[in-house]
Write a protein that holds these residues in place. Structure first.
Motif, mmCIF file in Angstrom:
data_model
loop_
_atom_site.group_PDB
_atom_site.id
_atom_site.type_symbol
_atom_site.label_atom_id
_atom_site.label_comp_id
_atom_site.label_asym_id
_atom_site.label_seq_id
_atom_site.Cartn_x
_atom_site.Cartn_y
_atom_site.Cartn_z
ATOM 1 N N VAL A 97 0.824 -1.202 0.000
ATOM 2 C CA VAL A 97 0.000 0.000 0.000
ATOM 3 C C VAL A 97 0.865 1.262 0.000
ATOM 4 O O VAL A 97 0.408 2.342 -0.387
ATOM 5 C CB VAL A 97 -0.983 -0.003 1.197
ATOM 6 N N ARG A 98 2.129 1.146 0.412
ATOM 7 C CA ARG A 98 3.036 2.300 0.444
ATOM 8 C C ARG A 98 4.039 2.288 -0.704
ATOM 9 O O ARG A 98 5.027 3.036 -0.675
ATOM 10 C CB ARG A 98 3.802 2.307 1.766
ATOM 11 N N LEU A 99 3.818 1.432 -1.686
ATOM 12 C CA LEU A 99 4.824 1.238 -2.732
ATOM 13 C C LEU A 99 5.112 2.530 -3.498
ATOM 14 O O LEU A 99 6.260 2.804 -3.863
ATOM 15 C CB LEU A 99 4.360 0.141 -3.696
ATOM 16 N N ARG A 100 4.096 3.322 -3.739
ATOM 17 C CA ARG A 100 4.325 4.590 -4.459
ATOM 18 C C ARG A 100 5.223 5.512 -3.645
ATOM 19 O O ARG A 100 6.144 6.131 -4.193
ATOM 20 C CB ARG A 100 2.994 5.262 -4.759
ATOM 21 N N TYR A 101 4.941 5.612 -2.342
ATOM 22 C CA TYR A 101 5.784 6.435 -1.469
ATOM 23 C C TYR A 101 7.214 5.902 -1.459
ATOM 24 O O TYR A 101 8.188 6.674 -1.548
ATOM 25 C CB TYR A 101 5.217 6.431 -0.053
ATOM 26 N N ILE A 102 7.377 4.599 -1.363
ATOM 27 C CA ILE A 102 8.707 3.984 -1.343
ATOM 28 C C ILE A 102 9.449 4.317 -2.629
ATOM 29 O O ILE A 102 10.636 4.667 -2.615
ATOM 30 C CB ILE A 102 8.606 2.456 -1.150
ATOM 31 N N ASP A 103 8.744 4.233 -3.760
ATOM 32 C CA ASP A 103 9.384 4.501 -5.048
ATOM 33 C C ASP A 103 9.758 5.979 -5.192
ATOM 34 O O ASP A 103 10.856 6.308 -5.649
ATOM 35 C CB ASP A 103 8.442 4.097 -6.183
ATOM 36 N N GLU A 104 8.869 6.866 -4.805
ATOM 37 C CA GLU A 104 9.095 8.299 -5.028
ATOM 38 C C GLU A 104 10.016 8.940 -3.996
ATOM 39 O O GLU A 104 10.720 9.900 -4.304
ATOM 40 C CB GLU A 104 7.758 9.035 -5.043
ATOM 41 N N VAL A 105 10.022 8.403 -2.774
ATOM 42 C CA VAL A 105 10.782 9.041 -1.687
ATOM 43 C C VAL A 105 12.015 8.236 -1.255
ATOM 44 O O VAL A 105 13.086 8.808 -1.021
ATOM 45 C CB VAL A 105 9.862 9.285 -0.463
ATOM 46 N N LEU A 106 11.865 6.928 -1.186
ATOM 47 C CA LEU A 106 12.947 6.108 -0.632
ATOM 48 C C LEU A 106 13.881 5.527 -1.697
ATOM 49 O O LEU A 106 14.860 4.873 -1.346
ATOM 50 C CB LEU A 106 12.365 4.973 0.219
ATOM 51 N N PHE A 107 13.580 5.737 -2.959
ATOM 52 C CA PHE A 107 14.517 5.372 -4.034
ATOM 53 C C PHE A 107 15.187 6.645 -4.511
ATOM 54 O O PHE A 107 14.546 7.546 -5.053
ATOM 55 C CB PHE A 107 13.774 4.696 -5.203
ATOM 56 N N ARG A 108 16.519 6.723 -4.296
ATOM 57 C CA ARG A 108 17.243 7.945 -4.671
ATOM 58 C C ARG A 108 18.602 7.588 -5.259
ATOM 59 O O ARG A 108 19.110 6.474 -5.067
ATOM 60 C CB ARG A 108 17.436 8.851 -3.442
ATOM 61 N N GLY A 109 19.190 8.558 -5.938
ATOM 62 C CA GLY A 109 20.520 8.368 -6.514
ATOM 63 C C GLY A 109 20.690 9.200 -7.770
ATOM 64 O O GLY A 109 19.721 9.466 -8.490
ATOM 65 N N SER A 110 21.926 9.610 -8.040
ATOM 66 C CA SER A 110 22.185 10.454 -9.202
ATOM 67 C C SER A 110 22.115 9.672 -10.506
ATOM 68 O O SER A 110 21.698 10.191 -11.535
ATOM 69 C CB SER A 110 23.562 11.125 -9.080
ATOM 70 N N GLY A 111 22.520 8.424 -10.463
ATOM 71 C CA GLY A 111 22.417 7.576 -11.644
ATOM 72 C C GLY A 111 21.235 6.645 -11.486
ATOM 73 O O GLY A 111 20.078 7.062 -11.518
ATOM 74 N N LEU A 112 21.548 5.372 -11.264
ATOM 75 C CA LEU A 112 20.491 4.406 -10.974
ATOM 76 C C LEU A 112 19.997 4.618 -9.550
ATOM 77 O O LEU A 112 20.782 4.659 -8.605
ATOM 78 C CB LEU A 112 21.039 2.978 -11.125
ATOM 79 N N ARG A 113 18.697 4.787 -9.384
ATOM 80 C CA ARG A 113 18.134 5.003 -8.060
ATOM 81 C C ARG A 113 18.195 3.716 -7.243
ATOM 82 O O ARG A 113 18.005 2.624 -7.773
ATOM 83 C CB ARG A 113 16.676 5.469 -8.172
ATOM 84 N N HIS A 114 18.463 3.872 -5.952
ATOM 85 C CA HIS A 114 18.539 2.721 -5.066
ATOM 86 C C HIS A 114 17.674 2.934 -3.826
ATOM 87 O O HIS A 114 17.481 4.069 -3.366
ATOM 88 C CB HIS A 114 19.987 2.452 -4.638
ATOM 89 N N LEU A 115 17.190 1.826 -3.282
ATOM 90 C CA LEU A 115 16.393 1.868 -2.066
ATOM 91 C C LEU A 115 17.272 2.293 -0.889
ATOM 92 O O LEU A 115 18.339 1.715 -0.656
ATOM 93 C CB LEU A 115 15.793 0.485 -1.794
ATOM 94 N N GLN A 116 16.803 3.306 -0.157
ATOM 95 C CA GLN A 116 17.491 3.729 1.067
ATOM 96 C C GLN A 116 17.028 2.791 2.192
ATOM 97 O O GLN A 116 15.979 2.990 2.818
ATOM 98 C CB GLN A 116 17.161 5.187 1.377
ATOM 99 N N LYS A 117 17.818 1.754 2.428
ATOM 100 C CA LYS A 117 17.367 0.637 3.257
ATOM 101 C C LYS A 117 17.083 1.039 4.705
ATOM 102 O O LYS A 117 16.104 0.582 5.304
ATOM 103 C CB LYS A 117 18.408 -0.485 3.217
#
Length: 392
Positions: A97-117
């Motif tokens: 249910v939070r997947l959109r938030y996880i994708d938009e906020v918790l995936f970051r990076g200048s090149g390939l985005r990564h999950l901020q674990k």
């Protein structure tokens, strides 16, 4: 009065499973165990890393989450968690249910985005009493089960369509088969009263080449003529193309573009090859496509559409080129098709259209279930539904 469920951080109820030594390319097509990757598709592997209930998350690219109960494996770019003291499936649905938030906020990076674990592990997870968790899982599993059933129906109907096309284009329709004999031709065995014709037969067909709109037309979205590209064709769900991503103005047709009349066939001949559609109204198209205009009433456009659809792989194999593959006009002109008498063409087309209508109906049912799932998932997790009062 609505009870507020207590919460815990995800790190308090999770155990991080062993990091995988397997790359995506280590997957096999014949492995015994499901192999989870950062993409949507689940592959297979001949070794397993975890057993029981586990959650699998992509760590690079974009957010995905999957649940599996049993022996499984996963790739190096996938994170696997085991849950303690809470139903694993319930936690999976809370992450979903939070997947959109996880994708938009918790995936970051200048090149390939990564999950901020670490930030992910700090997510607060609602923990209702166990009976409520069980009921929520039961409700959501039931809706998901209905979606899975629709998926199975759709796939089985697609398989039926594929086998029907192979049979109909070799033997014809059952009502015409009595006493019928087959003859050997350059395209295989077909009924002896059928003809073999080329798409380059100018009495029957005209092949039109696509072009780029006039450079003076800068704003496609305000135009009036749909402009077809291979990408438009690759996303079709029905035989007919109804709309396109781009449009051009009528003025844009003056130079370098082709207007294909209604009841024509459009075929992608570059990047990729083999997507095909029918036109209900005039449309323009780019250089990645070619149009087939039917000039004679002895050819049913829907029949030709289904035959070309059944030969997608063969059309792709005819493509040539080192940088990108393209189906040359000469090869398309030399492409041979069977031509039954008009009544049999019409009956073949009607049979296959009926199957396509069935597929479309089942897809629409699936979409309704998917919308229901999203709505119920959000309302339950936001405690907008009193789960205890639901008679299920």
């Amino acid at each position: 009065m609505k009870l507020i469920w207590p919460t815990k951080k995800l790190r308090e109820i999770s155990i991080i499973n062993v990091k995988s030594p397997f790359k995506v390319e280590d997957a096999s097509n014949s492995g015994e165990y499901p192999f989870f990757t950062s993409g949507e598709k689940v592959l297979t592997h001949n070794k397993y890393l975890v057993d029981g209930e586990n959650i699998f998350l992509a760590t690079g690219g974009y957010a995905t989450v999957k649940y599996y109960n049993g022996k499984a494996s996963y790739s190096t770019d996938t994170w696997s968690l085991k849950v303690k003291n809470v139903l694993t499936k319930f936690v999976y649905y809370q992450i979903l249910v939070r997947l959109r938030y996880i994708d938009e906020v918790l995936f970051r990076g200048s090149g390939l985005r990564h999950l901020q674990k670490q930030e992910f592990l700090d997510l607060e997870i609602h923990i209702p009493p166990l009976p409520i968790q069980q009921k929520i899982v039961q409700i959501l599993d039931t809706i998901q089960g209905a979606i899975d059933i629709q998926d199975n129906i759709i796939e089985k109907t697609k398989e039926l369509k594929k086998s029907l096309m192979a049979e109909l284009f070799k033997y014809g329709v059952p009502s015409f088969r009595k006493g019928r004999k087959l003859k050997k031709t350059e395209i295989g065995e077909i009924p002896e009263n059928w003809e073999v014709v080329r798409l380059g037969d100018k009495k029957l067909f005209e092949i039109k080449l696509g072009g780029t709109p006039n450079t003076s037309v800068s704003e496609y979205w305000n135009g009036e003529i749909p402009w077809i590209t291979p990408n438009d064709l690759s996303q079709l769900r029905t035989p007919y193309i109804e709309n396109t991503q781009r449009k051009i103005s009528i003025l844009g047709l003056k130079v370098g573009s082709t207007l294909l009349p209604e009841n024509s066939i459009i075929l992608s001949t570059r990047a990729p090859i083999g997507y095909v559609a029918l036109l209900r109204r005039p449309m323009a198209f780019n250089q990645g496509c070619k149009g087939i205009v039917i000039k004679d009433k002895s050819v049913v456009s829907v029949f030709l559409y289904y035959f070309l659809l059944s030969k997608t792989i063969l059309l792709q194999e005819l493509g040539t080129g080192s940088t990108f593959r393209e189906l040359a006009t000469s090869d398309l002109e030399n492409f041979k098709i069977p031509l039954p008498p008009l009544p049999e063409q019409q009956e073949i087309a009607e049979i296959l259209q009926t199957v396509d209508q069935k597929i479309d109906i089942e897809r629409r049912k699936k979409e309704l279930y998917e919308e229901l799932f999203k709505t119920v998932l959000n309302k339950i997790m936001n405690q907008e539904i009193d789960v205890e009062s639901v008679d299920f």
